[in-house]
Design an enzyme around this catalytic site. Structure first.
Site, mmCIF file in Angstrom:
data_model
loop_
_atom_site.group_PDB
_atom_site.id
_atom_site.type_symbol
_atom_site.label_atom_id
_atom_site.label_comp_id
_atom_site.label_asym_id
_atom_site.label_seq_id
_atom_site.Cartn_x
_atom_site.Cartn_y
_atom_site.Cartn_z
ATOM 1 N N HIS A 195 8.250 -15.591 -4.717
ATOM 2 C CA HIS A 195 8.208 -14.347 -3.939
ATOM 3 C C HIS A 195 8.711 -14.539 -2.511
ATOM 4 O O HIS A 195 8.335 -13.792 -1.618
ATOM 5 C CB HIS A 195 6.788 -13.761 -3.958
ATOM 6 C CG HIS A 195 6.373 -13.272 -5.316
ATOM 7 N ND1 HIS A 195 5.070 -12.975 -5.660
ATOM 8 C CD2 HIS A 195 7.102 -13.027 -6.434
ATOM 9 C CE1 HIS A 195 5.022 -12.578 -6.923
ATOM 10 N NE2 HIS A 195 6.241 -12.604 -7.409
ATOM 11 N N CYS A 199 18.592 -10.273 7.531
ATOM 12 C CA CYS A 199 18.969 -8.920 7.964
ATOM 13 C C CYS A 199 18.800 -7.940 6.803
ATOM 14 O O CYS A 199 19.228 -8.205 5.678
ATOM 15 C CB CYS A 199 20.420 -8.934 8.455
ATOM 16 S SG CYS A 199 20.985 -7.303 8.947
ATOM 17 N N CYS A 224 22.842 -6.701 6.308
ATOM 18 C CA CYS A 224 23.899 -7.596 5.810
ATOM 19 C C CYS A 224 23.343 -8.814 5.061
ATOM 20 O O CYS A 224 24.109 -9.551 4.449
ATOM 21 C CB CYS A 224 24.822 -8.038 6.942
ATOM 22 S SG CYS A 224 24.097 -9.261 8.058
ATOM 23 N N CYS A 255 25.399 -8.284 12.743
ATOM 24 C CA CYS A 255 25.744 -6.868 12.558
ATOM 25 C C CYS A 255 24.826 -5.924 13.317
ATOM 26 O O CYS A 255 25.041 -4.711 13.289
ATOM 27 C CB CYS A 255 25.742 -6.524 11.064
ATOM 28 S SG CYS A 255 24.080 -6.330 10.375
HETATM 29 N N1 APR Z 1 -9.989 -20.282 -5.551
HETATM 30 C C1 APR Z 1 -9.336 -19.835 -6.650
HETATM 31 N N2 APR Z 1 -9.022 -18.550 -6.840
HETATM 32 C C2 APR Z 1 -9.387 -17.672 -5.904
HETATM 33 C C3 APR Z 1 -10.063 -18.063 -4.727
HETATM 34 C C4 APR Z 1 -10.370 -19.433 -4.569
HETATM 35 N N3 APR Z 1 -11.011 -19.901 -3.490
HETATM 36 N N4 APR Z 1 -10.278 -16.955 -3.964
HETATM 37 C C5 APR Z 1 -9.763 -15.927 -4.645
HETATM 38 N N5 APR Z 1 -9.224 -16.343 -5.814
HETATM 39 C C6 APR Z 1 -8.544 -15.568 -6.841
HETATM 40 C C7 APR Z 1 -9.012 -14.141 -6.981
HETATM 41 O O1 APR Z 1 -10.150 -14.065 -7.822
HETATM 42 C C8 APR Z 1 -7.785 -13.487 -7.595
HETATM 43 O O2 APR Z 1 -7.809 -13.574 -9.005
HETATM 44 O O3 APR Z 1 -7.190 -15.475 -6.463
HETATM 45 C C9 APR Z 1 -6.624 -14.327 -7.059
HETATM 46 C C10 APR Z 1 -5.775 -13.642 -6.014
HETATM 47 O O4 APR Z 1 -5.150 -12.561 -6.624
HETATM 48 P P1 APR Z 1 -4.068 -11.707 -5.859
HETATM 49 O O5 APR Z 1 -4.555 -11.331 -4.505
HETATM 50 O O6 APR Z 1 -3.679 -10.625 -6.788
HETATM 51 O O7 APR Z 1 -2.885 -12.723 -5.604
HETATM 52 P P2 APR Z 1 -1.672 -13.103 -6.532
HETATM 53 O O8 APR Z 1 -2.090 -13.225 -7.961
HETATM 54 O O9 APR Z 1 -1.014 -14.264 -5.890
HETATM 55 O O10 APR Z 1 -0.740 -11.834 -6.361
HETATM 56 C C11 APR Z 1 0.516 -11.856 -6.951
HETATM 57 O O11 APR Z 1 1.120 -9.807 -5.910
HETATM 58 O O12 APR Z 1 0.925 -8.530 -4.005
HETATM 59 C C12 APR Z 1 1.778 -9.311 -4.768
HETATM 60 O O13 APR Z 1 3.689 -10.515 -4.110
HETATM 61 C C13 APR Z 1 2.288 -10.484 -3.991
HETATM 62 O O14 APR Z 1 2.524 -12.785 -4.634
HETATM 63 C C14 APR Z 1 1.669 -11.667 -4.695
HETATM 64 C C15 APR Z 1 1.506 -11.143 -6.103
#
Ligand code: APR
Length: 266
Positions: free
Chosen positions: A125, A133, A136, A164
């Site tokens: 990601h 930019c 561009c 640009c």
């Molecule tokens: N250890 C392990 N897991 C944890 C901890 C911890 N200390 N704290 C929180 N979590 C878990 C939560 O329970 C949840 O399932 O991490 C997860 C975080 O989930 P998201 O916030 O949805 O993150 P992610 O899965 O990386 O999101 C994917 O969504 O918003 C977009 O592009 C963004 O890369 C991101 C993508």
């Protein structure tokens, strides 16, 4: 699938790691939460409390209010630059010395894996540290000094492109945008080739990244998930270890490789 009680580590998961020739560690925001970086499902605070992360992370949101969105990303970049890798990042970096091949694939836009010592991290990601930019697409150099954003955040005019004059946007993948082709291919290939995938701190909600564990499983890999709560990926996983990554990951890796030094940060 085996359902484990909180903080229980099935020794069979450690054994699978000992025998693996290619391990993929697939991480999400949860791996950085113990470094103080909020996950995407945590409520936003300060200037952004009436927004959710998904509504700010789109090209449309940036077009509509560049200062709001750029201010949010600079505030996040400040948080990341102030943060330190936690024991989960350090354990993942240390694992590279103990398995024949390790591929780290992350959905995170921070650089905490690298700062813990992991190399060739596949960033699905993008990164907070590679702005470009909006017009561009040329890369833009940002001062690596920690920005001094107020704790509650602020609106901030994005810089202009040296070539640009267009507005600079963060180098992250927004909702509705394609993932970088090379990174996605590397992740798909690693998922197909690995024999163990460690799935750490992801809700498994955002495609196509969320499809990686299923790809690995379909190709014959064992999946070990670490998360404090149940996720949509539980059904795919051979073992789910319920708890914090910063606690369970070092314990698991220490069970598998008792000589592992879990104190080192590169
Ligand atoms: N250890 C392990 N897991 C944890 C901890 C911890 N200390 N704290 C929180 N979590 C878990 C939560 O329970 C949840 O399932 O991490 C997860 C975080 O989930 P998201 O916030 O949805 O993150 P992610 O899965 O990386 O999101 C994917 O969504 O918003 C977009 O592009 C963004 O890369 C991101 C993508």
């Amino acid at each position: 699938m085996k359902l484990n009680p909180p903080n229980f580590i099935d020794p069979a998961a450690a054994t699978a790691l000992q025998h693996a020739s290619h391990v993929v560690v697939f991480t999400g925001a949860g791996v950085s939460s113990e470094s103080g970086i909020p996950t995407f499902r945590d409520a936003l605070t300060g200037l952004w409390e009436r927004f959710d992360a998904a509504s700010l992370a789109t090209p449309a949101a940036y077009r509509k209010d560049k200062d709001l969105v750029w201010g949010w990303y600079e505030w996040r970049r400040m948080q990341v630059l102030r943060a330190l890798p936690n024991p989960a990042h350090i354990a993942i970096a240390a694992l590279a010395q103990f398995v024949p091949k390790l591929t780290v694939v992350t959905q995170n836009v921070d650089d905490l894996h690298e700062r813990a010592g992991s190399t060739n991290v596949v960033h699905l990601h993008g990164s907070l540290h590679t702005p470009r930019c909006f017009a561009c697409g040329r890369p833009h150099h940002l001062d690596q000094e920690i920005p001094r954003e107020p704790e509650g955040g602020r609106r901030l005019r994005p810089p202009n492109c040296d070539h640009c004059g267009g507005s600079i946007r963060p180098g992250v993948v927004w909702f509705g945008e394609s993932l970088p082709t090379q990174e996605l291919n590397s992740a798909f290939t690693a998922a197909k080739q690995c024999d163990v995938m460690l799935v750490v701190g992801t809700s498994g909600l955002v495609q196509p990244a969320a499809g990686l564990p299923a790809r690995a499983k379909n190709a014959g890999a064992s999946l070990i998930q670490i998360n404090p709560v149940k996720t949509d990926l539980d059904g795919e996983c051979t073992w789910t270890l319920y708890g914090q990554a910063g606690t369970l990951l070092p314990k698991l890796l220490n069970m598998a490789f008792p000589n592992m030094d879990l104190t080192r940060v590169a």
